[in-house]
Scaffold this active site. Structure first.
Site, mmCIF file in Angstrom:
data_model
loop_
_atom_site.group_PDB
_atom_site.id
_atom_site.type_symbol
_atom_site.label_atom_id
_atom_site.label_comp_id
_atom_site.label_asym_id
_atom_site.label_seq_id
_atom_site.Cartn_x
_atom_site.Cartn_y
_atom_site.Cartn_z
ATOM 1 N N HIS A 177 56.694 -12.098 31.333
ATOM 2 C CA HIS A 177 56.348 -10.733 31.743
ATOM 3 C C HIS A 177 57.460 -10.114 32.566
ATOM 4 O O HIS A 177 57.660 -8.901 32.546
ATOM 5 C CB HIS A 177 55.021 -10.732 32.499
ATOM 6 C CG HIS A 177 53.877 -10.952 31.582
ATOM 7 N ND1 HIS A 177 53.357 -12.195 31.343
ATOM 8 C CD2 HIS A 177 53.201 -10.092 30.784
ATOM 9 C CE1 HIS A 177 52.389 -12.090 30.460
ATOM 10 N NE2 HIS A 177 52.265 -10.827 30.104
ATOM 11 N N ARG B 52 48.860 -2.259 30.926
ATOM 12 C CA ARG B 52 48.717 -3.581 31.561
ATOM 13 C C ARG B 52 48.242 -3.371 33.001
ATOM 14 O O ARG B 52 49.043 -3.194 33.908
ATOM 15 C CB ARG B 52 50.058 -4.306 31.563
ATOM 16 C CG ARG B 52 50.541 -4.789 30.205
ATOM 17 C CD ARG B 52 51.808 -5.630 30.369
ATOM 18 N NE ARG B 52 52.141 -6.383 29.179
ATOM 19 C CZ ARG B 52 53.059 -6.007 28.284
ATOM 20 N NH1 ARG B 52 53.725 -4.892 28.445
ATOM 21 N NH2 ARG B 52 53.311 -6.776 27.234
ATOM 22 N N ARG C 204 43.788 -2.089 29.085
ATOM 23 C CA ARG C 204 43.463 -3.513 28.944
ATOM 24 C C ARG C 204 42.920 -4.012 30.273
ATOM 25 O O ARG C 204 43.512 -3.771 31.322
ATOM 26 C CB ARG C 204 44.715 -4.299 28.568
ATOM 27 C CG ARG C 204 44.433 -5.798 28.519
ATOM 28 C CD ARG C 204 45.620 -6.587 28.066
ATOM 29 N NE ARG C 204 46.632 -6.713 29.097
ATOM 30 C CZ ARG C 204 47.787 -7.347 28.918
ATOM 31 N NH1 ARG C 204 48.068 -7.867 27.735
ATOM 32 N NH2 ARG C 204 48.666 -7.447 29.889
ATOM 33 N N GLU D 90 45.463 -12.344 20.261
ATOM 34 C CA GLU D 90 46.644 -13.047 20.767
ATOM 35 C C GLU D 90 46.428 -14.548 20.842
ATOM 36 O O GLU D 90 47.324 -15.299 21.207
ATOM 37 C CB GLU D 90 47.068 -12.485 22.125
ATOM 38 C CG GLU D 90 45.969 -12.412 23.151
ATOM 39 C CD GLU D 90 46.416 -11.753 24.465
ATOM 40 O OE1 GLU D 90 47.625 -11.598 24.691
ATOM 41 O OE2 GLU D 90 45.530 -11.417 25.265
ATOM 42 N N ASN E 221 53.170 -11.384 21.587
ATOM 43 C CA ASN E 221 53.883 -12.214 22.573
ATOM 44 C C ASN E 221 53.163 -13.534 22.786
ATOM 45 O O ASN E 221 53.763 -14.607 22.763
ATOM 46 C CB ASN E 221 53.986 -11.502 23.922
ATOM 47 C CG ASN E 221 54.636 -10.155 23.799
ATOM 48 O OD1 ASN E 221 55.345 -9.908 22.834
ATOM 49 N ND2 ASN E 221 54.410 -9.281 24.757
ATOM 50 N N ASP E 222 51.865 -13.420 23.008
ATOM 51 C CA ASP E 222 51.098 -14.642 23.206
ATOM 52 C C ASP E 222 50.793 -15.322 21.881
ATOM 53 O O ASP E 222 50.791 -16.549 21.798
ATOM 54 C CB ASP E 222 49.790 -14.340 23.951
ATOM 55 C CG ASP E 222 50.024 -14.307 25.457
ATOM 56 O OD1 ASP E 222 50.739 -15.189 25.954
ATOM 57 O OD2 ASP E 222 49.514 -13.392 26.122
ATOM 58 N N ARG F 136 56.365 -19.308 26.359
ATOM 59 C CA ARG F 136 57.215 -18.117 26.327
ATOM 60 C C ARG F 136 58.083 -17.982 27.574
ATOM 61 O O ARG F 136 58.964 -17.146 27.656
ATOM 62 C CB ARG F 136 56.357 -16.853 26.108
ATOM 63 C CG ARG F 136 55.428 -16.528 27.246
ATOM 64 C CD ARG F 136 54.368 -15.496 26.831
ATOM 65 N NE ARG F 136 54.700 -14.152 27.250
ATOM 66 C CZ ARG F 136 53.828 -13.138 27.254
ATOM 67 N NH1 ARG F 136 52.595 -13.306 26.827
ATOM 68 N NH2 ARG F 136 54.192 -11.938 27.644
ATOM 69 N N CYS G 232 50.786 -4.577 19.694
ATOM 70 C CA CYS G 232 51.289 -4.172 21.011
ATOM 71 C C CYS G 232 52.206 -5.216 21.641
ATOM 72 O O CYS G 232 52.656 -5.046 22.765
ATOM 73 C CB CYS G 232 50.145 -3.827 21.958
ATOM 74 S SG CYS G 232 49.098 -5.228 22.352
HETATM 75 C C1 PEP Z 1 50.951 -9.950 24.096
HETATM 76 O O1 PEP Z 1 50.559 -11.066 24.430
HETATM 77 O O2 PEP Z 1 51.519 -9.699 23.020
HETATM 78 C C2 PEP Z 1 50.761 -8.804 25.004
HETATM 79 C C3 PEP Z 1 51.075 -7.580 24.626
HETATM 80 O O3 PEP Z 1 50.295 -9.057 26.238
HETATM 81 P P1 PEP Z 1 51.179 -9.632 27.433
HETATM 82 O O4 PEP Z 1 52.617 -9.587 27.015
HETATM 83 O O5 PEP Z 1 50.900 -8.762 28.607
HETATM 84 O O6 PEP Z 1 50.665 -11.020 27.585
HETATM 85 MG MG MG Z 2 49.193 -11.387 26.094
#
Ligand code: PEP
Ligand code: MG
Length: 602
Positions: free
Chosen positions: A189, A297, A333, A432, A455-456, A466, A503
């Protein structure tokens, strides 16, 4: 030149500011006899402020979460009143003429070391309490983070061991030209925030610097190349000055695309939305032509403070964002803490695998008061704009239903008080967790919309943390398993007629766009900085023959093959680079967005 990992594009040239930190490089400051009285005063003020802060937190937690949970802070308060701890600090100061923060740090380390040696879980927890309380006290002795970063006449390049998301939330982009860190993951993040704030970031320098960086050293960093230069010669400085200039020109070209509709050469429209974490970021998003917010977020409202944000404060932020957007959607979210996002006043358990642990919706469904306060704030804000609710980290239908059950309770409570809100507010699911992707058809039957959090999803599908730069090369969004799961999710949503967007950082990655077009994705939500480069790519892309591309991707067994197929499908027959839709292909090929990718060109 030292090669790190480029995590946020851009070139920074400036003087170093080494982040003061107790864990890293806190100078061993000595004081004169005459200064001791002042140091003692500072120590006792620090203890007093820490205690008051802990009392407030305890009170808030007791009201919002429960009395039992608030008791953890009794242990913290006890440490600040423990004569053994305090006398040790005083003795170091008195006998060795050390500054208050140095004495506190040494005492902490001594006690933590002692408890850690004992093979007893209870004692290890005490060590964690001392670390926590010691950090709080140090924060007050050194000033909070903002104050430990002196406001200098000249903006500077921040060099740190690692920055947490709440550190980032506190950085002033006008003061910080760029950041270099020893640790940190490309998809953390912290890195996402750097990109959102447009601050160049190079990370992963641990063990690569031959000598320690000093305050005032001249530094160049290039967040695309991942390069870091310590006290470079004049020729290198000149080279990077020119590179900076050319990046600036590219940005000016992109600015001209702001008001153009986001549509491919053959007419496929994609709603380009922004991921934000503050109202300030929303302003930037709107300036870049965002058609709404696909991901707010909210956890950043909870960070870098001493206690939970009151409902009223949250409501104000959501309302303001909703009003700024007018009819454009605002997808809020709910709280997504845990993993790499911690909030020090909410005591989360120490976990061996925080990314697989107590995080996001799991916390919300466990701590009803915390969750309901946020839902109330969101519902109240829904009266002022086009607000939608999205739950993070859903892995089962039960979780989604339980979250909605609590939402219904909050709706009834608001009704009883006559508070207006949007009764038809949509609730969506972030896809995710692989489990959610695999039961996407069942979830789609009940949800209003999906947003794919790549991302997750990538981290969980591939079992690649990650945050860990050592295995960053294995974090591969083009892995066929990821591509297949995404396709399956999108098809499930389309079959049930619900909206589906993306996203995660893949949404803004120009290399993936042919895939989104082939899947007929109608919405992509991304970091503000990628909105215009992606739009440029879209304006120059064709979506025809998407079926063919999907069929070919389905045959691919490796990431390399997938990337190759996507490259073949990036069909460009002209370069739209200005609001006049001129064909500038032969005059400004540099401006093509091909290079813009979320990996920062590592
Ligand atoms: C994701 O996991 O893709 C996401 C957008 O949420 P974050 O990056 O805040 O975990
Ligand atoms: Mg996420």
């Amino acid at each position: 030149m030292i090669k790190g990992i480029g995590a946020s594009a851009g070139v920074a040239i400036g003087r170093a500011m080494v982040m003061p930190s107790w864990e890293w490089n806190l100078p061993d400051r000595m004081v004169d006899v005459g200064e001791l009285a002042y140091e003692f005063e500072k120590l006792f003020d620090g203890i007093q402020t820490s205690k008051l802060e802990l009392e407030t937190i305890k009170q808030d937690i007791s009201e919002l979460i429960g009395e039992e949970e608030s008791k953890i802070f009794n242990a913290h308060l006890a440490i600040l009143e423990d004569p053994v701890f305090i006398e040790e600090v005083q003795e170091i100061m008195q006998r060795q003429y050390k500054a208050a923060e140095v004495a506190v740090k040494e005492t902490m380390e001594k006690f933590i070391g002692m408890f850690d040696l004992l093979d007893d879980d209870y004692m290890k927890e005490r060590a964690a309490d001392i670390r926590d309380v010691g950090n709080r006290l140090l924060k007050h002795l050194l000033g909070d983070f903002q104050h430990t970063l002196p406001t200098q006449d000249e903006p500077y390049i921040l060099v740190a061991k690692e920055l947490t998301p709440s550190h980032w939330a506190n950085l002033d982009p006008n003061q910080v030209l760029g950041v270099a860190t020893m640790l940190g993951g490309l998809h953390s993040h912290a890195a996402i925030m750097a990109r959102a704030m447009g601050i160049p970031l190079v990370l992963g320098l641990e063990g690569k610097l031959k000598k320690a960086v000093q305050n005032g050293d001249l530094i160049i960093l290039d967040g695309e190349e991942g390069s870091f230069h310590l006290n470079p010669d004049e020729a290198t400085v000149e080279k990077y000055r020119q590179r900076k200039q050319s990046l600036l020109l590219q940005e000016q070209v992109l600015q001209k695309l702001v008001d153009l509709p986001a549509v491919s050469l053959d007419g496929q429209t994609v709603g380009l939305k922004a991921n934000i974490s503050s109202v300030k970021e929303l302003e930037q998003a709107l300036q870049a032509g965002a058609e709404g917010v696909g991901l707010f977020r909210t956890e950043f409202l909870y960070m870098d403070r001493g206690s939970l944000p009151p409902e009223e404060e949250q409501f104000e932020v959501y309302r303001q964002a909703a009003q700024m957007l007018g009819e454009k959607p605002l997808v809020i979210r709910t709280l997504d803490i845990g993993g790499d996002k911690n909030i020090n006043y909410i005591s989360l358990p120490d976990e061996d695998n925080p990314f697989l642990g107590y995080r996001a919706i799991r916390i919300s469904l466990d701590r009803h008061e915390l969750f309901k306060a946020q839902l109330r704030a969101i519902l109240r804000a829904s009266h002022y704009g086009n607000v939608k609710i999205m739950y993070p980290f859903i892995s089962s239908l039960q979780e989604f239903r339980e979250a909605n059950r609590l939402l219904e309770q909050v709706k009834r409570e608001l009704d009883e008080k006559g508070v207006p809100f949007n009764r038809q507010i949509e609730t969506g699911i972030m896809i995710e967790v692989p489990a959610a992707a695999m039961i996407a058809d069942c979830l789609a039957a009940e949800a209003d919309f999906f947003s794919i959090g790549t991302n997750d999803l990538v981290q969980y599908v591939l079992a690649v943390d990650r945050m860990n730069e050592q295995i960053a090369h294995l974090y591969d969004p083009f892995h066929p398993a990821v591509i297949r799961l995404i396709k399956q999710t999108v098809e499930a949503a389309q079959k049930h007629g619900i909206a589906v967007s993306v996203c995660g950082e893949m949404a803004g990655d120009a290399r993936v766009l042919p895939f989104w077009l082939a899947l007929k994705i109608k919405e992509l939500s991304m970091s503000v900085k990628t909105l215009l480069p992606l739009k440029q790519k879209l304006l120059n892309s064709r979506s025809a023959e998407g079926e063919d591309l999907l069929a070919k991707l389905a045959q691919c067994g490796s990431s390399e093959e997938i990337q190759l197929r996507l490259e073949e499908y990036h069909i460009t027959d002209r370069l739209v680079t200005s609001s006049n839709n001129q064909n500038l292909a032969d005059t400004d090929a540099d401006a093509d967005a091909d290079d813009s990718n979320f990996s920062g060109g590592e």
